[in-house]
Motif scaffolding. Structure first.
Motif, PDB file in Angstrom:
ATOM      1  N   TYR A 186       0.865  -1.184   0.000  1.00  0.00           N
ATOM      2  CA  TYR A 186       0.000   0.000   0.000  1.00  0.00           C
ATOM      3  C   TYR A 186       0.894   1.224   0.000  1.00  0.00           C
ATOM      4  CZ  TYR A 186       1.199   0.776   4.866  1.00  0.00           C
ATOM      5  OH  TYR A 186       1.906   1.025   6.012  1.00  0.00           O
ATOM      6  N   ILE A 196      -7.150  -0.351  -0.448  1.00  0.00           N
ATOM      7  CA  ILE A 196      -6.888   0.872   0.330  1.00  0.00           C
ATOM      8  C   ILE A 196      -7.163   2.149  -0.472  1.00  0.00           C
ATOM      9  CG2 ILE A 196      -5.044   2.192   1.513  1.00  0.00           C
ATOM     10  CD1 ILE A 196      -4.201  -0.477   2.809  1.00  0.00           C
ATOM     11  N   ILE A 200     -10.216   4.916   0.198  1.00  0.00           N
ATOM     12  CA  ILE A 200      -9.919   6.343   0.431  1.00  0.00           C
ATOM     13  C   ILE A 200     -10.715   7.198  -0.559  1.00  0.00           C
ATOM     14  CG2 ILE A 200      -8.108   8.133   0.288  1.00  0.00           C
ATOM     15  CD1 ILE A 200      -6.099   5.976   1.280  1.00  0.00           C
ATOM     16  N   TRP A 221      -0.054  -6.387   5.269  1.00  0.00           N
ATOM     17  CA  TRP A 221       0.209  -5.161   4.502  1.00  0.00           C
ATOM     18  C   TRP A 221       1.619  -4.623   4.720  1.00  0.00           C
ATOM     19  CZ3 TRP A 221      -3.245  -3.697   0.887  1.00  0.00           C
ATOM     20  CH2 TRP A 221      -4.528  -4.239   0.982  1.00  0.00           C
ATOM     21  N   ASN A 254      -9.972  -7.408   6.609  1.00  0.00           N
ATOM     22  CA  ASN A 254     -10.361  -6.268   5.769  1.00  0.00           C
ATOM     23  C   ASN A 254     -11.255  -5.301   6.536  1.00  0.00           C
ATOM     24  OD1 ASN A 254      -8.953  -7.365   3.638  1.00  0.00           O
ATOM     25  ND2 ASN A 254     -10.733  -8.429   2.795  1.00  0.00           N
ATOM     26  N   LEU A 257      -9.312  -3.162   9.003  1.00  0.00           N
ATOM     27  CA  LEU A 257      -8.523  -2.175   8.255  1.00  0.00           C
ATOM     28  C   LEU A 257      -9.422  -1.028   7.783  1.00  0.00           C
ATOM     29  CD1 LEU A 257      -6.339  -1.002   6.422  1.00  0.00           C
ATOM     30  CD2 LEU A 257      -6.552  -2.955   4.951  1.00  0.00           C
ATOM     31  N   ILE A 258     -10.607  -1.361   7.286  1.00  0.00           N
ATOM     32  CA  ILE A 258     -11.515  -0.314   6.793  1.00  0.00           C
ATOM     33  C   ILE A 258     -11.986   0.565   7.957  1.00  0.00           C
ATOM     34  CG2 ILE A 258     -13.818   0.033   5.789  1.00  0.00           C
ATOM     35  CD1 ILE A 258     -13.080  -2.359   3.912  1.00  0.00           C
ATOM     36  N   LEU A 261      -9.232   2.962   8.636  1.00  0.00           N
ATOM     37  CA  LEU A 261      -9.172   3.961   7.569  1.00  0.00           C
ATOM     38  C   LEU A 261     -10.303   4.991   7.732  1.00  0.00           C
ATOM     39  CD1 LEU A 261      -7.278   4.248   5.194  1.00  0.00           C
ATOM     40  CD2 LEU A 261      -8.757   2.747   3.859  1.00  0.00           C
ATOM     41  N   LEU A 316      -0.185   4.252   6.990  1.00  0.00           N
ATOM     42  CA  LEU A 316      -1.544   4.520   6.508  1.00  0.00           C
ATOM     43  C   LEU A 316      -1.853   6.021   6.559  1.00  0.00           C
ATOM     44  CD1 LEU A 316      -3.595   2.542   5.406  1.00  0.00           C
ATOM     45  CD2 LEU A 316      -4.647   2.410   7.667  1.00  0.00           C
ATOM     46  N   THR A 319      -0.120   7.605   3.734  1.00  0.00           N
ATOM     47  CA  THR A 319      -0.802   7.260   2.481  1.00  0.00           C
ATOM     48  C   THR A 319      -2.044   8.125   2.297  1.00  0.00           C
ATOM     49  OG1 THR A 319       0.044   5.010   2.666  1.00  0.00           O
ATOM     50  CG2 THR A 319      -1.864   5.329   1.223  1.00  0.00           C
ATOM     51  N   VAL A 320      -2.854   8.230   3.349  1.00  0.00           N
ATOM     52  CA  VAL A 320      -4.063   9.064   3.274  1.00  0.00           C
ATOM     53  C   VAL A 320      -3.671  10.505   2.959  1.00  0.00           C
ATOM     54  CG1 VAL A 320      -5.968  10.042   4.632  1.00  0.00           C
ATOM     55  CG2 VAL A 320      -5.478   7.594   4.768  1.00  0.00           C
TER      56      VAL A 320
END
Ligand code: NAD
Ligand code: TYD
Length: 349
Positions: A186, A196, A200, A221, A254, A257-258, A261, A316, A319-320
């Motif tokens: 990711y 991912i 987003i 990840w 998953n 993780l969501i 996020l 993360l 990344t965001v």
């Protein structure tokens, strides 16, 4: 000066590898060969495209004779092969594209190397692969380098085939090869079809976040720059004919993780806590959906001294931040048929 061929360098992981090599090794000439599919994007390399040790060649690895012409022209000293069709869902709807690009494309490069590299001294053919070739784990256990192959999607079967061919060319013809199998990556520049960046993008635009099945599938990840650092190390220090597993020891369902996020996105977008989770939509499961992937990366850690640099929460956030700061990039890659494709997917489920 050494000339290194990097295939698939306009894609997600490839662009990070190209950037790292161009910047870190001014004594190498980096030739990025990519045919710019929907996933290939030269905007991923804007910051280094004018560097004197970088050159882009638009070419398709399924063109075998052309690969030989390019090997003759550039006299590559090494190859780092990333070009591939890479998305499991697309491999389920269009398997043949994966057979051509991932299997035929790899064999074409192997044949070019075998034919043009009459002398193997200081040559290396490094093939980048996935942990998905090992199949699916239950609730416990890890994939090791000697775990038997058991690919279960057209994508993983095509990558497994290419891995076998790389090993066969080493065993039969003595081609100096290396392989690594990495877990889910990711980070910046990932096309928003993978979980991912898709989540987003959808949260940002108040669209549903599709969760396949019950969201209980587990992935391990790894931040993409940590994969690039492992590739750098293996290319330079890896033992010829060996395989190295690369992973983050970072398993998430998953759905967990969501949720993480959603929490980050609410905070960054200054929405009240709990806003984004309302976008979660459980949809029809992926056909043949692998339950769990988890890599044991003990070999590369012990033998080559590699370790991931980033904790997941930090990676993360980074990344965001990147996706939120690069709206124009996202707008470009989601123009055309992108949204139509996803709208159709949702109504089908
Ligand atoms: P990506 O889909 O983002 O990029 C693939 C690149 O290959 C694109 O630039 C595309 O234009 C190019 N390409 C595809 N077919 C081509 C062809 N016929 N000729 C020339 N170029 C072609 O993929 P990615 O996620 O960056 O993955 C790169 C490699 O790493 C793949 O081999 C993949 O199997 C492997 N890998 C990916 C992950 C992951 O989490 N994404 C994990 C482990 C291994
Ligand atoms: P993906 O990013 O496609 O990578 P891979 O299939 O190679 O592991 O998917 C990661 C996980 O997320 C996988 O278990 C499938 C799931 N997933 C969803 O639940 N919803 C989605 O929209 C996508 C793209 C994936």
């Amino acid at each position: 000066m050494k000339t290194i061929l990097i295939t698939g360098g306009a894609g997600f992981i490839g662009s990070h590898v190209v950037r790292r090599f161009v910047k870190k090794y001014p004594g190498y000439k980096i030739v990025n060969l990519d045919n710019l599919t929907y996933a290939g994007n030269l905007a991923n390399l804007r910051d280094i495209e004018n560097e004197p040790n970088y050159e882009f060649v638009k070419a398709d690895i399924t063109a075998g004779e052309l690969m030989k012409v390019l090997f003759k022209k550039y006299r590559f000293d090494g190859v780092i092969h990333l070009a591939a069709e890479s998305h499991v869902d697309r491999s389920i709807s269009s398997p043949m594209e994966f057979i051509y690009a991932n299997i035929l494309g790899t064999v074409n490069l192997l044949n070019a190397a075998r034919e043009i590299w009459t002398d193997h001294t200081n040559k290396k053919f490094y093939h980048i692969s996935t942990d998905e070739v090992y199949g699916s784990l239950g609730k416990t256990g890890f994939f090791y380098e000697n775990t038997p192959y058991d690919p279960r999607s057209p994508y993983s079967a095509s990558k497994a085939s290419s891995d076998h061919l790389v090993r066969a060319y080493n065993h039969t013809y003595g081609l100096p090869t290396l392989i690594s199998n990495c877990s889910n990556n990711y980070g910046p520049f990932q096309f928003p079809e993978k979980l991912i960046p898709l989540a987003i993008h959808n949260i940002k635009n108040n669209r549903l976040i599709p969760v396949y099945g019950k969201g209980e599938n587990i992935r391990d990840w790894l931040f993409v720059e940590d994969h690039a650092s492992a590739i750098d190390l293996i290319f330079h220090e890896g033992k010829i004919a060996e395989t190295y597993n690369i992973g983050g020891h970072n398993e998430w369902t998953n759905i967990a993780l969501i949720h993480l996020l959603c929490e980050i996105m609410d905070r960054k977008l200054k929405r009240s806590a709990g806003t984004s989770v309302n976008l979660i939509a459980y949809v029809k499961d992926r056909a043949g959906h692998d339950l769990r992937y988890a890599i044991d990366s003990g070999k590369i850690q012990k033998e080559l001294g590699w370790k991931p640099s980033l904790q997941f929460a930090e990676g993360l956030e980074k990344t965001v931040d990147w996706y939120l700061a690069n709206e124009e990039w996202m707008k470009n890659v989601t123009s055309g048929d992108y949204q139509k494709y996803y709208d159709n997917q949702y109504t089908k489920r």
